[in-house]
Motif scaffolding. Sequence first.
Motif, PDB file in Angstrom:
ATOM      1  N   PHE A  45       0.826  -1.208   0.000  1.00  0.00           N
ATOM      2  CA  PHE A  45       0.000   0.000   0.000  1.00  0.00           C
ATOM      3  C   PHE A  45       0.862   1.261   0.000  1.00  0.00           C
ATOM      4  O   PHE A  45       0.474   2.290  -0.557  1.00  0.00           O
ATOM      5  CB  PHE A  45      -0.951  -0.008   1.198  1.00  0.00           C
ATOM      6  CG  PHE A  45      -2.085  -0.986   1.034  1.00  0.00           C
ATOM      7  CD1 PHE A  45      -3.036  -0.807   0.049  1.00  0.00           C
ATOM      8  CD2 PHE A  45      -2.193  -2.099   1.851  1.00  0.00           C
ATOM      9  CE1 PHE A  45      -4.076  -1.716  -0.135  1.00  0.00           C
ATOM     10  CE2 PHE A  45      -3.220  -3.013   1.687  1.00  0.00           C
ATOM     11  CZ  PHE A  45      -4.163  -2.825   0.693  1.00  0.00           C
ATOM     12  N   ALA A  94       1.781   1.829  -3.573  1.00  0.00           N
ATOM     13  CA  ALA A  94       0.596   2.300  -4.291  1.00  0.00           C
ATOM     14  C   ALA A  94       0.297   3.765  -3.968  1.00  0.00           C
ATOM     15  O   ALA A  94      -0.052   4.552  -4.862  1.00  0.00           O
ATOM     16  CB  ALA A  94      -0.609   1.426  -3.946  1.00  0.00           C
ATOM     17  N   LEU A 144      -6.353   1.330  -4.352  1.00  0.00           N
ATOM     18  CA  LEU A 144      -4.897   1.273  -4.264  1.00  0.00           C
ATOM     19  C   LEU A 144      -4.369  -0.098  -4.675  1.00  0.00           C
ATOM     20  O   LEU A 144      -3.311  -0.201  -5.311  1.00  0.00           O
ATOM     21  CB  LEU A 144      -4.450   1.610  -2.838  1.00  0.00           C
ATOM     22  CG  LEU A 144      -4.666   3.060  -2.413  1.00  0.00           C
ATOM     23  CD1 LEU A 144      -4.420   3.221  -0.913  1.00  0.00           C
ATOM     24  CD2 LEU A 144      -3.759   4.007  -3.203  1.00  0.00           C
ATOM     25  N   SER A 145      -5.093  -1.141  -4.311  1.00  0.00           N
ATOM     26  CA  SER A 145      -4.659  -2.480  -4.676  1.00  0.00           C
ATOM     27  C   SER A 145      -4.655  -2.662  -6.192  1.00  0.00           C
ATOM     28  O   SER A 145      -3.733  -3.243  -6.771  1.00  0.00           O
ATOM     29  CB  SER A 145      -5.568  -3.529  -4.031  1.00  0.00           C
ATOM     30  OG  SER A 145      -5.453  -3.487  -2.632  1.00  0.00           O
ATOM     31  N   LEU A 170      -4.411  -0.279  -8.374  1.00  0.00           N
ATOM     32  CA  LEU A 170      -3.379   0.592  -8.920  1.00  0.00           C
ATOM     33  C   LEU A 170      -2.019  -0.111  -8.887  1.00  0.00           C
ATOM     34  O   LEU A 170      -1.268  -0.105  -9.878  1.00  0.00           O
ATOM     35  CB  LEU A 170      -3.328   1.884  -8.113  1.00  0.00           C
ATOM     36  CG  LEU A 170      -2.368   2.975  -8.592  1.00  0.00           C
ATOM     37  CD1 LEU A 170      -2.707   3.415 -10.006  1.00  0.00           C
ATOM     38  CD2 LEU A 170      -2.404   4.159  -7.632  1.00  0.00           C
ATOM     39  N   LEU A 171      -1.700  -0.736  -7.753  1.00  0.00           N
ATOM     40  CA  LEU A 171      -0.444  -1.465  -7.664  1.00  0.00           C
ATOM     41  C   LEU A 171      -0.449  -2.665  -8.607  1.00  0.00           C
ATOM     42  O   LEU A 171       0.560  -2.967  -9.267  1.00  0.00           O
ATOM     43  CB  LEU A 171      -0.203  -1.923  -6.222  1.00  0.00           C
ATOM     44  CG  LEU A 171       1.062  -2.752  -5.995  1.00  0.00           C
ATOM     45  CD1 LEU A 171       2.306  -1.982  -6.421  1.00  0.00           C
ATOM     46  CD2 LEU A 171       1.170  -3.184  -4.545  1.00  0.00           C
ATOM     47  N   GLN A 172      -1.580  -3.343  -8.682  1.00  0.00           N
ATOM     48  CA  GLN A 172      -1.669  -4.497  -9.581  1.00  0.00           C
ATOM     49  C   GLN A 172      -1.336  -4.101 -11.008  1.00  0.00           C
ATOM     50  O   GLN A 172      -0.610  -4.813 -11.712  1.00  0.00           O
ATOM     51  CB  GLN A 172      -3.067  -5.089  -9.523  1.00  0.00           C
ATOM     52  CG  GLN A 172      -3.261  -6.271 -10.471  1.00  0.00           C
ATOM     53  CD  GLN A 172      -4.672  -6.793 -10.424  1.00  0.00           C
ATOM     54  OE1 GLN A 172      -5.034  -7.495  -9.504  1.00  0.00           O
ATOM     55  NE2 GLN A 172      -5.467  -6.444 -11.415  1.00  0.00           N
ATOM     56  N   HIS A 212       0.588  -1.781 -12.081  1.00  0.00           N
ATOM     57  CA  HIS A 212       2.027  -1.526 -12.232  1.00  0.00           C
ATOM     58  C   HIS A 212       2.848  -2.802 -12.105  1.00  0.00           C
ATOM     59  O   HIS A 212       3.957  -2.865 -12.631  1.00  0.00           O
ATOM     60  CB  HIS A 212       2.476  -0.478 -11.217  1.00  0.00           C
ATOM     61  CG  HIS A 212       2.125   0.918 -11.618  1.00  0.00           C
ATOM     62  ND1 HIS A 212       3.025   1.803 -12.161  1.00  0.00           N
ATOM     63  CD2 HIS A 212       0.933   1.577 -11.588  1.00  0.00           C
ATOM     64  CE1 HIS A 212       2.425   2.943 -12.443  1.00  0.00           C
ATOM     65  NE2 HIS A 212       1.154   2.830 -12.104  1.00  0.00           N
ATOM     66  N   ALA A 264       8.193  -2.362  -9.811  1.00  0.00           N
ATOM     67  CA  ALA A 264       7.289  -2.250  -8.663  1.00  0.00           C
ATOM     68  C   ALA A 264       7.481  -3.359  -7.634  1.00  0.00           C
ATOM     69  O   ALA A 264       7.406  -3.104  -6.421  1.00  0.00           O
ATOM     70  CB  ALA A 264       5.842  -2.229  -9.151  1.00  0.00           C
ATOM     71  N   PHE A 309      -3.233  -7.950  -5.204  1.00  0.00           N
ATOM     72  CA  PHE A 309      -1.880  -7.812  -5.729  1.00  0.00           C
ATOM     73  C   PHE A 309      -0.908  -8.853  -5.203  1.00  0.00           C
ATOM     74  O   PHE A 309       0.146  -9.062  -5.796  1.00  0.00           O
ATOM     75  CB  PHE A 309      -1.322  -6.398  -5.485  1.00  0.00           C
ATOM     76  CG  PHE A 309      -1.199  -5.972  -4.046  1.00  0.00           C
ATOM     77  CD1 PHE A 309      -0.186  -6.457  -3.233  1.00  0.00           C
ATOM     78  CD2 PHE A 309      -2.071  -5.034  -3.507  1.00  0.00           C
ATOM     79  CE1 PHE A 309      -0.054  -6.036  -1.924  1.00  0.00           C
ATOM     80  CE2 PHE A 309      -1.949  -4.609  -2.189  1.00  0.00           C
ATOM     81  CZ  PHE A 309      -0.936  -5.118  -1.397  1.00  0.00           C
ATOM     82  N   CYS A 347      -4.084   4.853 -14.403  1.00  0.00           N
ATOM     83  CA  CYS A 347      -2.757   4.392 -14.775  1.00  0.00           C
ATOM     84  C   CYS A 347      -2.316   4.955 -16.114  1.00  0.00           C
ATOM     85  O   CYS A 347      -1.243   4.613 -16.597  1.00  0.00           O
ATOM     86  CB  CYS A 347      -2.717   2.870 -14.818  1.00  0.00           C
ATOM     87  SG  CYS A 347      -2.971   2.133 -13.196  1.00  0.00           S
TER      88      CYS A 347
END
Length: 367
Positions: free
Chosen positions: A155, A158, A204-205, A207-209, A211, A230, A319, A363
Amino acid sequence: MNPSIFFRWRHAAVATVVAILPTMSFAAVPGPDVIALLKDPQRGRGIVVAPDDLLDRPGYPYSDLEEQPDFTNATAWTSVLGSLPSGIGHDDALDILRWDLGATRARPGMEVATRGDLSDPFIEASVVKAGVDADIFRHMIDLTGYEHSTRAAGFAVAMQILRRQIEQTPAERRDALGVRADVFDRMMAARFMDHLTSYDVNYLSLLLQYHLVHRRYGDADRMGARELPAAYRVARVAAAYRDLEGYLLTYPCNRDATPREGRAGTGQPGDDRPLCFAGATDRAVYQWYLGEVDRQAHRIPDAPHESGLAKVLAAAALFMPLLDAAAIVEFAGAAEAESLAAEAFAAEESVEATAERALPLSCARVD
Protein backbone atom coordinates in the motif's frame (compact mmCIF):
# COMPACT_ATOMS: atom_id res chain seq x y z
CA MET A 1 21.50 -5.59 26.93
CA ASN A 2 18.66 -3.13 27.42
CA PRO A 3 16.89 -2.97 24.01
CA SER A 4 16.57 0.83 24.12
CA ILE A 5 20.31 1.15 24.73
CA PHE A 6 21.02 -1.23 21.86
CA PHE A 7 18.82 0.69 19.44
CA ARG A 8 20.55 3.99 20.35
CA TRP A 9 23.93 2.30 19.77
CA ARG A 10 22.78 0.89 16.46
CA HIS A 11 21.58 4.25 15.15
CA ALA A 12 24.83 5.90 16.19
CA ALA A 13 26.89 3.14 14.61
CA VAL A 14 25.20 3.04 11.23
CA ALA A 15 25.18 6.83 11.03
CA THR A 16 28.90 6.61 10.28
CA VAL A 17 28.38 4.40 7.24
CA VAL A 18 28.36 7.19 4.66
CA ALA A 19 31.82 8.26 5.80
CA ILE A 20 33.13 4.69 5.65
CA LEU A 21 31.84 3.50 2.29
CA PRO A 22 33.90 4.15 -0.85
CA THR A 23 33.11 6.20 -3.93
CA MET A 24 29.45 6.63 -4.75
CA SER A 25 27.87 4.85 -7.73
CA PHE A 26 24.22 5.81 -7.70
CA ALA A 27 21.20 4.57 -9.65
CA ALA A 28 21.28 3.81 -13.35
CA VAL A 29 20.14 6.60 -15.63
CA PRO A 30 16.43 6.90 -16.45
CA GLY A 31 15.27 6.53 -20.03
CA PRO A 32 16.38 3.56 -22.16
CA ASP A 33 14.73 0.17 -21.77
CA VAL A 34 17.62 -2.21 -22.42
CA ILE A 35 15.49 -5.25 -21.60
CA ALA A 36 13.11 -4.37 -24.44
CA LEU A 37 16.05 -4.07 -26.84
CA LEU A 38 17.33 -7.48 -25.77
CA LYS A 39 13.90 -8.96 -26.51
CA ASP A 40 13.79 -7.31 -29.94
CA PRO A 41 14.74 -10.04 -32.47
CA GLN A 42 16.18 -7.40 -34.80
CA ARG A 43 18.64 -6.24 -32.14
CA GLY A 44 19.06 -8.73 -29.31
CA ARG A 45 19.01 -11.71 -31.70
CA GLY A 46 18.71 -14.34 -29.03
CA ILE A 47 20.60 -12.74 -26.13
CA VAL A 48 19.03 -14.02 -22.92
CA VAL A 49 20.17 -12.30 -19.74
CA ALA A 50 19.35 -13.86 -16.37
CA PRO A 51 19.94 -11.91 -13.15
CA ASP A 52 22.60 -14.45 -12.14
CA ASP A 53 24.62 -13.49 -15.22
CA LEU A 54 25.17 -10.09 -13.66
CA LEU A 55 26.51 -11.35 -10.32
CA ASP A 56 29.98 -12.44 -9.31
CA ARG A 57 28.54 -15.01 -6.88
CA PRO A 58 25.07 -16.08 -8.09
CA GLY A 59 22.85 -17.25 -5.25
CA TYR A 60 24.76 -15.28 -2.62
CA PRO A 61 22.54 -12.42 -1.39
CA TYR A 62 25.46 -10.01 -0.90
CA SER A 63 27.21 -10.71 -4.20
CA ASP A 64 29.35 -8.17 -5.97
CA LEU A 65 28.61 -7.45 -9.61
CA GLU A 66 30.18 -9.38 -12.47
CA GLU A 67 32.32 -6.75 -14.14
CA GLN A 68 32.20 -8.24 -17.65
CA PRO A 69 29.24 -10.61 -18.14
CA ASP A 70 29.66 -13.17 -20.91
CA PHE A 71 26.76 -11.84 -22.98
CA THR A 72 28.61 -8.54 -23.54
CA ASN A 73 31.00 -10.44 -25.83
CA ALA A 74 28.18 -11.37 -28.21
CA THR A 75 27.91 -9.54 -31.53
CA ALA A 76 24.25 -8.82 -30.82
CA TRP A 77 25.26 -6.80 -27.74
CA THR A 78 26.95 -4.32 -30.08
CA SER A 79 23.68 -4.05 -31.99
CA VAL A 80 21.83 -3.34 -28.76
CA LEU A 81 24.33 -0.63 -27.85
CA GLY A 82 23.89 0.92 -31.28
CA SER A 83 20.16 1.27 -30.65
CA LEU A 84 20.61 3.31 -27.47
CA PRO A 85 20.31 7.10 -27.36
CA SER A 86 23.43 9.14 -27.87
CA GLY A 87 25.54 9.29 -24.73
CA ILE A 88 24.34 5.92 -23.37
CA GLY A 89 27.19 3.47 -23.83
CA HIS A 90 28.31 0.04 -22.69
CA ASP A 91 28.75 0.89 -19.00
CA ASP A 92 25.42 2.72 -18.80
CA ALA A 93 23.59 -0.16 -20.50
CA LEU A 94 25.10 -2.64 -18.05
CA ASP A 95 24.15 -0.43 -15.10
CA ILE A 96 20.58 -0.26 -16.41
CA LEU A 97 20.34 -4.05 -16.67
CA ARG A 98 21.79 -4.49 -13.19
CA TRP A 99 19.29 -2.02 -11.75
CA ASP A 100 16.21 -3.33 -13.57
CA LEU A 101 17.03 -7.00 -12.94
CA GLY A 102 17.61 -6.58 -9.21
CA ALA A 103 21.38 -7.13 -9.11
CA THR A 104 22.21 -3.98 -7.14
CA ARG A 105 22.22 -3.32 -3.42
CA ALA A 106 21.06 -0.41 -1.23
CA ARG A 107 24.16 0.76 0.56
CA PRO A 108 23.87 4.41 1.63
CA GLY A 109 26.46 6.50 -0.12
CA MET A 110 26.98 3.91 -2.83
CA GLU A 111 23.85 2.71 -4.64
CA VAL A 112 21.62 5.17 -2.80
CA ALA A 113 22.02 8.82 -1.84
CA THR A 114 20.35 9.51 1.51
CA ARG A 115 19.32 12.91 2.86
CA GLY A 116 18.59 12.27 6.53
CA ASP A 117 14.79 12.06 6.17
CA LEU A 118 14.82 9.01 8.45
CA SER A 119 16.99 8.54 11.53
CA ASP A 120 18.69 5.34 10.35
CA PRO A 121 20.64 5.57 7.05
CA PHE A 122 20.21 1.84 6.34
CA ILE A 123 16.44 2.10 6.65
CA GLU A 124 16.38 5.29 4.66
CA ALA A 125 18.46 3.73 1.88
CA SER A 126 15.84 1.01 1.37
CA VAL A 127 13.01 3.56 1.41
CA VAL A 128 14.80 5.92 -0.98
CA LYS A 129 15.64 3.11 -3.38
CA ALA A 130 11.95 2.13 -3.34
CA GLY A 131 11.09 5.71 -4.25
CA VAL A 132 8.71 6.14 -1.29
CA ASP A 133 8.42 9.36 0.71
CA ALA A 134 9.08 9.22 4.44
CA ASP A 135 5.59 10.39 5.44
CA ILE A 136 3.91 7.62 3.44
CA PHE A 137 6.40 5.06 4.72
CA ARG A 138 5.69 5.93 8.36
CA HIS A 139 1.94 6.27 7.99
CA MET A 140 1.22 2.92 6.37
CA ILE A 141 3.03 0.92 9.06
CA ASP A 142 1.27 2.99 11.73
CA LEU A 143 -2.04 1.84 10.22
CA THR A 144 -1.30 -1.86 9.84
CA GLY A 145 1.30 -2.63 12.50
CA TYR A 146 4.32 -4.84 11.97
CA GLU A 147 2.20 -8.01 11.92
CA HIS A 148 1.05 -6.99 8.44
CA SER A 149 4.11 -5.09 7.22
CA THR A 150 4.21 -6.96 3.89
CA ARG A 151 0.75 -5.60 3.10
CA ALA A 152 1.71 -2.17 4.36
CA ALA A 153 4.64 -2.18 1.94
CA GLY A 154 2.34 -2.78 -1.02
CA PHE A 155 0.00 0.00 0.00
CA ALA A 156 2.95 2.37 0.61
CA VAL A 157 4.14 1.89 -2.97
CA ALA A 158 0.60 2.30 -4.29
CA MET A 159 0.21 5.54 -2.32
CA GLN A 160 3.47 6.83 -3.77
CA ILE A 161 2.30 6.00 -7.29
CA LEU A 162 -0.94 7.87 -6.61
CA ARG A 163 0.90 10.88 -5.15
CA ARG A 164 3.00 11.06 -8.30
CA GLN A 165 -0.09 10.94 -10.51
CA ILE A 166 -1.74 13.68 -8.48
CA GLU A 167 1.34 15.88 -8.83
CA GLN A 168 1.54 15.31 -12.59
CA THR A 169 -2.15 15.71 -13.37
CA PRO A 170 -3.90 19.11 -13.51
CA ALA A 171 -6.73 19.25 -10.99
CA GLU A 172 -9.34 19.77 -13.73
CA ARG A 173 -8.29 16.51 -15.48
CA ARG A 174 -8.06 14.19 -12.46
CA ASP A 175 -11.67 13.03 -12.45
CA ALA A 176 -11.61 12.22 -16.15
CA LEU A 177 -8.36 10.26 -15.75
CA GLY A 178 -9.50 8.48 -12.60
CA VAL A 179 -6.75 10.03 -10.46
CA ARG A 180 -8.38 10.08 -7.04
CA ALA A 181 -6.78 12.68 -4.80
CA ASP A 182 -9.59 12.06 -2.30
CA VAL A 183 -8.39 8.46 -1.86
CA PHE A 184 -4.91 9.70 -1.03
CA ASP A 185 -6.23 12.29 1.41
CA ARG A 186 -8.48 9.83 3.23
CA MET A 187 -5.70 7.26 3.56
CA MET A 188 -3.29 9.82 5.00
CA ALA A 189 -5.96 11.15 7.36
CA ALA A 190 -6.88 7.69 8.71
CA ARG A 191 -5.61 6.91 12.19
CA PHE A 192 -6.84 3.33 12.51
CA MET A 193 -7.57 0.58 10.01
CA ASP A 194 -11.26 0.81 10.84
CA HIS A 195 -11.16 4.29 9.31
CA LEU A 196 -10.28 2.83 5.91
CA THR A 197 -13.00 2.35 3.31
CA SER A 198 -13.21 -0.71 1.08
CA TYR A 199 -13.26 1.57 -1.94
CA ASP A 200 -9.97 3.25 -1.00
CA VAL A 201 -7.98 0.10 -0.27
CA ASN A 202 -9.38 -1.66 -3.36
CA TYR A 203 -8.49 1.33 -5.53
CA LEU A 204 -4.90 1.27 -4.26
CA SER A 205 -4.66 -2.48 -4.68
CA LEU A 206 -5.76 -2.28 -8.29
CA LEU A 207 -3.38 0.59 -8.92
CA LEU A 208 -0.44 -1.47 -7.66
CA GLN A 209 -1.67 -4.50 -9.58
CA TYR A 210 -1.59 -2.53 -12.81
CA HIS A 211 2.03 -1.53 -12.23
CA LEU A 212 3.03 -5.08 -11.35
CA VAL A 213 1.52 -6.48 -14.55
CA HIS A 214 2.39 -3.66 -16.95
CA ARG A 215 6.03 -3.27 -16.04
CA ARG A 216 7.62 -0.11 -17.42
CA TYR A 217 11.37 0.36 -17.32
CA GLY A 218 13.19 3.64 -17.42
CA ASP A 219 10.87 6.07 -15.65
CA ALA A 220 12.49 8.57 -13.30
CA ASP A 221 11.33 8.69 -9.69
CA ARG A 222 10.56 11.93 -7.86
CA MET A 223 14.26 12.47 -7.14
CA GLY A 224 15.30 11.93 -10.75
CA ALA A 225 16.79 8.46 -10.19
CA ARG A 226 15.81 5.45 -12.27
CA GLU A 227 12.73 3.83 -10.75
CA LEU A 228 12.92 0.21 -9.63
CA PRO A 229 10.34 -2.29 -10.93
CA ALA A 230 7.29 -2.25 -8.66
CA ALA A 231 7.87 -5.69 -7.11
CA TYR A 232 11.35 -4.70 -5.96
CA ARG A 233 9.99 -1.43 -4.60
CA VAL A 234 7.48 -3.30 -2.44
CA ALA A 235 10.16 -5.71 -1.21
CA ARG A 236 12.52 -2.88 -0.30
CA VAL A 237 9.81 -1.10 1.72
CA ALA A 238 9.02 -4.34 3.56
CA ALA A 239 12.72 -4.74 4.35
CA ALA A 240 12.82 -1.20 5.72
CA TYR A 241 9.86 -2.03 7.98
CA ARG A 242 11.71 -5.10 9.24
CA ASP A 243 14.74 -2.98 10.12
CA LEU A 244 12.49 -0.36 11.71
CA GLU A 245 10.91 -3.01 13.91
CA GLY A 246 14.33 -3.67 15.42
CA TYR A 247 16.23 -6.75 16.54
CA LEU A 248 16.54 -8.27 19.99
CA LEU A 249 20.21 -9.11 19.57
CA THR A 250 22.83 -7.86 17.14
CA TYR A 251 21.91 -5.87 14.05
CA PRO A 252 22.58 -8.04 10.96
CA CYS A 253 24.77 -5.42 9.21
CA ASN A 254 28.21 -4.14 10.04
CA ARG A 255 28.78 -0.40 9.88
CA ASP A 256 30.08 -0.69 6.31
CA ALA A 257 26.84 -2.41 5.15
CA THR A 258 28.45 -5.84 4.96
CA PRO A 259 26.64 -8.80 6.56
CA ARG A 260 27.55 -9.43 10.20
CA GLU A 261 28.97 -12.94 10.49
CA GLY A 262 26.70 -15.27 12.43
CA ARG A 263 23.82 -12.76 12.54
CA ALA A 264 22.92 -12.00 8.92
CA GLY A 265 20.88 -14.49 6.94
CA THR A 266 22.27 -16.30 3.93
CA GLY A 267 19.00 -16.52 2.03
CA GLN A 268 19.30 -20.31 1.91
CA PRO A 269 16.39 -22.67 2.68
CA GLY A 270 16.04 -23.19 6.42
CA ASP A 271 17.93 -20.01 7.33
CA ASP A 272 15.30 -17.75 8.92
CA ARG A 273 17.73 -15.06 10.03
CA PRO A 274 17.04 -11.62 8.57
CA LEU A 275 19.25 -10.41 5.76
CA CYS A 276 21.53 -7.45 6.02
CA PHE A 277 19.14 -5.66 3.70
CA ALA A 278 21.37 -2.70 2.85
CA GLY A 279 24.07 -5.08 1.63
CA ALA A 280 21.75 -7.49 -0.16
CA THR A 281 20.70 -7.34 -3.80
CA ASP A 282 17.15 -6.36 -4.69
CA ARG A 283 16.64 -9.88 -5.98
CA ALA A 284 17.68 -11.39 -2.63
CA VAL A 285 15.47 -8.94 -0.72
CA TYR A 286 12.59 -9.90 -2.99
CA GLN A 287 13.10 -13.60 -2.25
CA TRP A 288 13.16 -12.79 1.48
CA TYR A 289 9.95 -10.83 1.00
CA LEU A 290 8.13 -13.82 -0.48
CA GLY A 291 9.04 -15.87 2.59
CA GLU A 292 7.97 -13.06 4.90
CA VAL A 293 4.59 -12.86 3.17
CA ASP A 294 4.10 -16.55 3.90
CA ARG A 295 5.16 -16.21 7.54
CA GLN A 296 2.82 -13.31 8.15
CA ALA A 297 -0.06 -15.09 6.43
CA HIS A 298 0.23 -17.99 8.88
CA ARG A 299 -0.10 -15.76 11.90
CA ILE A 300 -3.08 -13.68 10.75
CA PRO A 301 -5.89 -14.10 13.30
CA ASP A 302 -9.56 -14.39 12.46
CA ALA A 303 -11.14 -10.97 12.16
CA PRO A 304 -14.71 -9.70 11.83
CA HIS A 305 -15.64 -9.40 8.18
CA GLU A 306 -16.16 -5.65 8.31
CA SER A 307 -13.08 -4.80 10.37
CA GLY A 308 -10.33 -2.58 8.99
CA LEU A 309 -7.98 -5.54 8.96
CA ALA A 310 -10.41 -7.59 6.90
CA LYS A 311 -10.62 -4.78 4.33
CA VAL A 312 -6.84 -4.56 4.04
CA LEU A 313 -6.36 -8.30 3.71
CA ALA A 314 -9.15 -8.67 1.15
CA ALA A 315 -7.77 -5.81 -0.95
CA ALA A 316 -4.22 -7.14 -0.68
CA ALA A 317 -5.47 -10.42 -2.14
CA LEU A 318 -5.59 -8.57 -5.48
CA PHE A 319 -1.88 -7.81 -5.73
CA MET A 320 -0.32 -10.54 -3.58
CA PRO A 321 -0.56 -13.22 -6.33
CA LEU A 322 1.36 -10.90 -8.62
CA LEU A 323 4.18 -10.68 -6.10
CA ASP A 324 4.76 -14.40 -6.41
CA ALA A 325 7.95 -15.51 -8.14
CA ALA A 326 6.27 -15.78 -11.54
CA ALA A 327 5.37 -12.10 -11.51
CA ILE A 328 8.98 -10.97 -11.48
CA VAL A 329 10.12 -12.93 -14.55
CA GLU A 330 11.25 -9.92 -16.54
CA PHE A 331 11.13 -11.68 -19.89
CA ALA A 332 7.60 -13.05 -19.49
CA GLY A 333 5.32 -12.21 -22.35
CA ALA A 334 2.18 -10.10 -22.18
CA ALA A 335 -0.06 -13.18 -22.26
CA GLU A 336 1.54 -14.56 -19.09
CA ALA A 337 1.20 -11.21 -17.36
CA GLU A 338 -2.45 -10.87 -18.29
CA SER A 339 -3.11 -14.41 -17.06
CA LEU A 340 -1.61 -13.51 -13.71
CA ALA A 341 -3.80 -10.43 -13.59
CA ALA A 342 -6.92 -12.50 -14.23
CA GLU A 343 -5.98 -14.84 -11.37
CA ALA A 344 -5.53 -11.88 -9.05
CA PHE A 345 -8.94 -10.44 -9.93
CA ALA A 346 -10.50 -13.83 -9.24
CA ALA A 347 -8.90 -13.91 -5.79
CA GLU A 348 -11.29 -11.26 -4.48
CA GLU A 349 -14.76 -10.91 -6.02
CA SER A 350 -15.97 -8.00 -3.90
CA VAL A 351 -13.89 -5.29 -5.58
CA GLU A 352 -16.11 -2.30 -6.12
CA ALA A 353 -16.96 -1.74 -9.76
CA THR A 354 -16.13 1.96 -9.51
CA ALA A 355 -12.55 1.24 -8.45
CA GLU A 356 -12.17 -1.32 -11.21
CA ARG A 357 -13.37 1.14 -13.84
CA ALA A 358 -11.12 3.87 -12.48
CA LEU A 359 -7.94 1.81 -12.64
CA PRO A 360 -7.14 1.94 -16.38
CA LEU A 361 -7.75 5.67 -16.37
CA SER A 362 -5.65 6.32 -13.27
CA CYS A 363 -2.76 4.39 -14.78
CA ALA A 364 -2.77 6.33 -18.02
CA ARG A 365 0.39 8.27 -18.77
CA VAL A 366 -0.22 11.98 -18.39
CA ASP A 367 1.25 14.04 -21.21
